[in-house]
Scaffold this active site. Structure first.
Site, PDB file in Angstrom:
ATOM      1  N   LYS A   1      -5.720   8.520   3.678  1.00 35.56           N
ATOM      2  CA  LYS A   1      -6.733   8.955   4.779  1.00 35.56           C
ATOM      3  C   LYS A   1      -6.910   7.965   5.757  1.00 35.56           C
ATOM      4  O   LYS A   1      -7.443   8.304   6.897  1.00 35.56           O
ATOM      5  CB  LYS A   1      -8.158   9.193   4.126  1.00 35.56           C
ATOM      6  CG  LYS A   1      -8.074  10.328   3.282  1.00 35.56           C
ATOM      7  CD  LYS A   1      -9.567  10.377   2.472  1.00 35.56           C
ATOM      8  CE  LYS A   1      -9.325   9.608   1.156  1.00 35.56           C
ATOM      9  NZ  LYS A   1     -10.338   9.800   0.280  1.00 35.56           N
ATOM     10  N   GLY A   2      -6.398   6.491   5.503  1.00 34.05           N
ATOM     11  CA  GLY A   2      -6.800   5.574   6.305  1.00 34.05           C
ATOM     12  C   GLY A   2      -6.371   5.322   7.711  1.00 34.05           C
ATOM     13  O   GLY A   2      -6.992   5.066   8.762  1.00 34.05           O
TER      14      GLY A   2
ATOM     15  N   GLU B   1       0.407   4.139   9.993  1.00 37.14           N
ATOM     16  CA  GLU B   1      -0.248   3.668   8.908  1.00 37.14           C
ATOM     17  C   GLU B   1      -1.538   2.845   9.462  1.00 37.14           C
ATOM     18  O   GLU B   1      -1.515   2.420  10.683  1.00 37.14           O
ATOM     19  CB  GLU B   1       0.662   2.671   8.289  1.00 37.14           C
ATOM     20  CG  GLU B   1       1.371   3.017   7.129  1.00 37.14           C
ATOM     21  CD  GLU B   1       0.383   3.258   5.825  1.00 37.14           C
ATOM     22  OE1 GLU B   1      -0.823   3.309   5.980  1.00 37.14           O
ATOM     23  OE2 GLU B   1       0.957   3.052   4.699  1.00 37.14           O
ATOM     24  N   ASP B   2      -2.652   2.585   8.453  1.00 33.31           N
ATOM     25  CA  ASP B   2      -3.735   1.925   8.775  1.00 33.31           C
ATOM     26  C   ASP B   2      -3.432   0.351   8.801  1.00 33.31           C
ATOM     27  O   ASP B   2      -3.637  -0.340   9.575  1.00 33.31           O
ATOM     28  CB  ASP B   2      -4.892   2.021   8.123  1.00 33.31           C
ATOM     29  CG  ASP B   2      -4.596   2.190   6.488  1.00 33.31           C
ATOM     30  OD1 ASP B   2      -3.352   1.859   6.078  1.00 33.31           O
ATOM     31  OD2 ASP B   2      -5.607   2.498   5.743  1.00 33.31           O
TER      32      ASP B   2
ATOM     33  N   ASP C   1       0.474  -4.074   4.066  1.00 35.59           N
ATOM     34  CA  ASP C   1       0.069  -5.272   3.162  1.00 35.59           C
ATOM     35  C   ASP C   1       1.174  -5.829   2.413  1.00 35.59           C
ATOM     36  O   ASP C   1       1.814  -6.625   2.961  1.00 35.59           O
ATOM     37  CB  ASP C   1      -1.127  -4.792   2.410  1.00 35.59           C
ATOM     38  CG  ASP C   1      -1.861  -5.867   1.640  1.00 35.59           C
ATOM     39  OD1 ASP C   1      -2.191  -6.962   2.072  1.00 35.59           O
ATOM     40  OD2 ASP C   1      -2.542  -5.435   0.752  1.00 35.59           O
TER      41      ASP C   1
ATOM     42  N   LYS D   1      -0.451  -7.385   7.682  1.00 31.54           N
ATOM     43  CA  LYS D   1      -0.635  -8.706   6.992  1.00 31.54           C
ATOM     44  C   LYS D   1       0.682  -9.187   6.421  1.00 31.54           C
ATOM     45  O   LYS D   1       0.834  -9.209   5.356  1.00 31.54           O
ATOM     46  CB  LYS D   1      -1.475  -8.369   5.863  1.00 31.54           C
ATOM     47  CG  LYS D   1      -3.086  -8.556   6.122  1.00 31.54           C
ATOM     48  CD  LYS D   1      -3.894  -8.340   4.824  1.00 31.54           C
ATOM     49  CE  LYS D   1      -5.009  -7.412   4.821  1.00 31.54           C
ATOM     50  NZ  LYS D   1      -5.568  -7.175   3.474  1.00 31.54           N
TER      51      LYS D   1
ATOM     52  N   PHE E   1      -9.714  -9.271   3.423  1.00 24.54           N
ATOM     53  CA  PHE E   1     -10.006  -7.834   3.353  1.00 24.54           C
ATOM     54  C   PHE E   1     -10.717  -7.316   4.487  1.00 24.54           C
ATOM     55  O   PHE E   1     -11.908  -7.706   4.855  1.00 24.54           O
ATOM     56  CB  PHE E   1     -10.487  -7.536   2.097  1.00 24.54           C
ATOM     57  CG  PHE E   1     -10.407  -6.268   1.499  1.00 24.54           C
ATOM     58  CD1 PHE E   1      -9.085  -5.691   0.934  1.00 24.54           C
ATOM     59  CD2 PHE E   1     -11.439  -5.255   1.722  1.00 24.54           C
ATOM     60  CE1 PHE E   1      -8.942  -4.273   0.483  1.00 24.54           C
ATOM     61  CE2 PHE E   1     -11.433  -3.855   1.454  1.00 24.54           C
ATOM     62  CZ  PHE E   1      -9.982  -3.495   0.919  1.00 24.54           C
TER      63      PHE E   1
ATOM     64  N   ASP F   1     -10.887   1.193   4.387  1.00 28.96           N
ATOM     65  CA  ASP F   1     -12.143   1.527   3.428  1.00 28.96           C
ATOM     66  C   ASP F   1     -12.262   0.298   2.379  1.00 28.96           C
ATOM     67  O   ASP F   1     -11.188  -0.329   2.118  1.00 28.96           O
ATOM     68  CB  ASP F   1     -12.144   2.750   2.648  1.00 28.96           C
ATOM     69  CG  ASP F   1     -11.102   2.770   1.310  1.00 28.96           C
ATOM     70  OD1 ASP F   1     -10.002   2.524   1.894  1.00 28.96           O
ATOM     71  OD2 ASP F   1     -11.238   3.021   0.245  1.00 28.96           O
TER      72      ASP F   1
ATOM     73  N   ARG G   1     -14.725   3.792   6.376  1.00 34.63           N
ATOM     74  CA  ARG G   1     -13.830   4.163   7.291  1.00 34.63           C
ATOM     75  C   ARG G   1     -14.354   4.629   8.693  1.00 34.63           C
ATOM     76  O   ARG G   1     -13.549   4.325   9.541  1.00 34.63           O
ATOM     77  CB  ARG G   1     -13.094   5.349   6.708  1.00 34.63           C
ATOM     78  CG  ARG G   1     -12.594   5.004   5.383  1.00 34.63           C
ATOM     79  CD  ARG G   1     -11.621   6.417   5.104  1.00 34.63           C
ATOM     80  NE  ARG G   1     -11.236   6.478   3.589  1.00 34.63           N
ATOM     81  CZ  ARG G   1     -10.328   5.911   3.083  1.00 34.63           C
ATOM     82  NH1 ARG G   1      -9.337   5.290   3.917  1.00 34.63           N
ATOM     83  NH2 ARG G   1      -9.875   6.130   1.996  1.00 34.63           N
TER      84      ARG G   1
HETATM   85  P1  IMP Z   1       0.369  -1.970   0.664  1.00 31.47           P
HETATM   86  O1  IMP Z   1       1.260  -0.997  -0.051  1.00 31.47           O
HETATM   87  O2  IMP Z   1       0.011  -3.269  -0.250  1.00 31.47           O
HETATM   88  O3  IMP Z   1       1.200  -2.258   1.856  1.00 31.47           O
HETATM   89  O4  IMP Z   1      -1.004  -1.403   1.118  1.00 31.47           O
HETATM   90  C1  IMP Z   1      -1.169  -0.608   1.845  1.00 31.47           C
HETATM   91  C2  IMP Z   1      -2.462   0.196   1.942  1.00 31.47           C
HETATM   92  O5  IMP Z   1      -3.339  -0.702   1.070  1.00 31.47           O
HETATM   93  C3  IMP Z   1      -3.089   0.389   2.771  1.00 31.47           C
HETATM   94  O6  IMP Z   1      -2.805   1.839   3.441  1.00 31.47           O
HETATM   95  C4  IMP Z   1      -4.615   0.408   2.638  1.00 31.47           C
HETATM   96  O7  IMP Z   1      -4.933   1.701   2.014  1.00 31.47           O
HETATM   97  C5  IMP Z   1      -4.676  -0.570   1.487  1.00 31.47           C
HETATM   98  N1  IMP Z   1      -5.260  -1.924   2.084  1.00 31.47           N
HETATM   99  C6  IMP Z   1      -4.357  -3.126   2.077  1.00 31.47           C
HETATM  100  N2  IMP Z   1      -5.226  -4.204   2.513  1.00 31.47           N
HETATM  101  C7  IMP Z   1      -6.315  -3.541   2.992  1.00 31.47           C
HETATM  102  C8  IMP Z   1      -7.682  -4.126   3.608  1.00 31.47           C
HETATM  103  O8  IMP Z   1      -7.823  -5.092   3.933  1.00 31.47           O
HETATM  104  N3  IMP Z   1      -8.502  -3.037   3.857  1.00 31.47           N
HETATM  105  C9  IMP Z   1      -8.598  -1.968   3.316  1.00 31.47           C
HETATM  106  N4  IMP Z   1      -7.463  -1.277   2.794  1.00 31.47           N
HETATM  107  C10 IMP Z   1      -6.381  -2.135   2.520  1.00 31.47           C
HETATM  108 MG    MG Z   2      -7.246   2.449   1.263  1.00 30.59          MG
END
Ligand code: IMP
Ligand code: MG
Length: 181
Positions: free
Chosen positions: A45-46, A102-103, A106, A134, A155, A162, A168
Site C-alpha cells: 500500500k506504501g 515504490e515507497d 531498503d 536507503k 526508520f 507505515d 501512512r
Molecule cells: P526492502 O525489501 O527491505 O527493500 O523493503 C521494502 C519495504 O520495507 C518498503 O516497501 C516498506 O514497506 C518497508 N520499509 C523499509 N524501510 C522502511 C522505513 O523506514 N519505514 C517504513 N517502511 C519501511
Molecule cells: Mg510497509
C-alpha cells in the site's frame, strides 16, 4: 484522533519537496519512455501517495496497475527476508515496459522479487522509481532508476510509509520517534 505531537523527530521530505521531486521525476519518465509501452505499477500500500503524485504528471499514453509485495510482518521494523508478491487484479506485461513505483528501497529484497516477478512474465524492461532510497541497508544489488531522495538508515513514516499500518496519511516523510517503536 490525532497522532502524538512528538511522533516525528525530523522531517526528511516536506510536502513541497515531495511535490517538486514528483514533477521532476515524472518529466524524466515522460522523456525516457516516449514511444515505449509503459505500465506504471504501484506497490500496495506504501507507494499509493507517491504513485498518484508522479503519475498525474507523466505525459504519456500508459497503463496503471497494482501489485502487492510484503516483506515486513506485524509491528516490527526488521525485514523477514521473505517477500510475497500477489496481484490483486490480473494484468499482462508481455513485451511491455514496466516501471514499478515504490515507497522505499531498503534491503532491496522487495525490489529484487518484483524484478523477478515481471521478468518471468515476459516484460520487455523492468525499472524502479522510488520515493526514498536507503542504499546503506542494501543486501541485494538493486538500483532504482529514479529516486526522490537518498536517506540514511533511519526508520521513516508518512506519505505512504507505515509503522504497524499507521501514519501512512501524514503528508510528509519524517523520522519516527523511537519511543513509539
Ligand atoms: P526492502 O525489501 O527491505 O527493500 O523493503 C521494502 C519495504 O520495507 C518498503 O516497501 C516498506 O514497506 C518497508 N520499509 C523499509 N524501510 C522502511 C522505513 O523506514 N519505514 C517504513 N517502511 C519501511
Ligand atoms: Mg510497509
Amino acid at each position: 484522533m490525532q497522532y502524538p505531537k512528538d511522533i516525528i523527530t525530523e522531517i526528511l521530505m516536506s510536502e513541497e519537496e515531495i511535490n517538486t521531486r514528483s514533477k521532476e521525476i515524472a518529466q524524466e519518465i515522460t522523456k525516457d519512455y516516449e514511444n515505449k509501452n509503459l505500465v506504471l505499477v504501484a506497490t500496495l500500500k506504501g507507494s499509493v501517495p507517491f504513485f498518484s503524485s508522479v503519475m498525474r504528471y507523466v505525459n504519456l499514453d500508459c497503463e496503471i496497475q497494482f501489485i502487492r509485495a510484503s516483506s515486513y510482518v506485524g509491528n516490527t521494523t526488521l525485514t523477514t527476508g521473505k517477500v510475497k508478491v500477489t496481484s490483486p487484479t490480473e494484468f499482462d506485461v508481455k513485451d511491455k515496459d514496466v516501471l514499478i513505483i515504490e515507497d522505499i528501497v531498503d534491503s532491496g529484497l522487495t525490489a529484487k522479487s518484483l524484478f523477478d516477478y515481471f521478468n518471468e512474465r515476459g516484460s520487455r524492461t523492468v525499472n524502479i522509481c522510488s520515493l526514498l532510497d536507503k542504499p546503506s541497508r542494501r543486501i541485494v544489488d538493486v538500483k532504482p532508476k529514479y529516486v526522490g531522495k537518498v536517506i540514511e538508515d533511519k526508520f521513516v513514516i508518512g506519505f505512504g510509509l507505515d509503522y504497524n499500518e499507521k501514519y501512512r496519511n501524514l503528508p510528509f516523510v519524517g523520522v519516527i520517534n523511537k519511543k513509539y517503536i
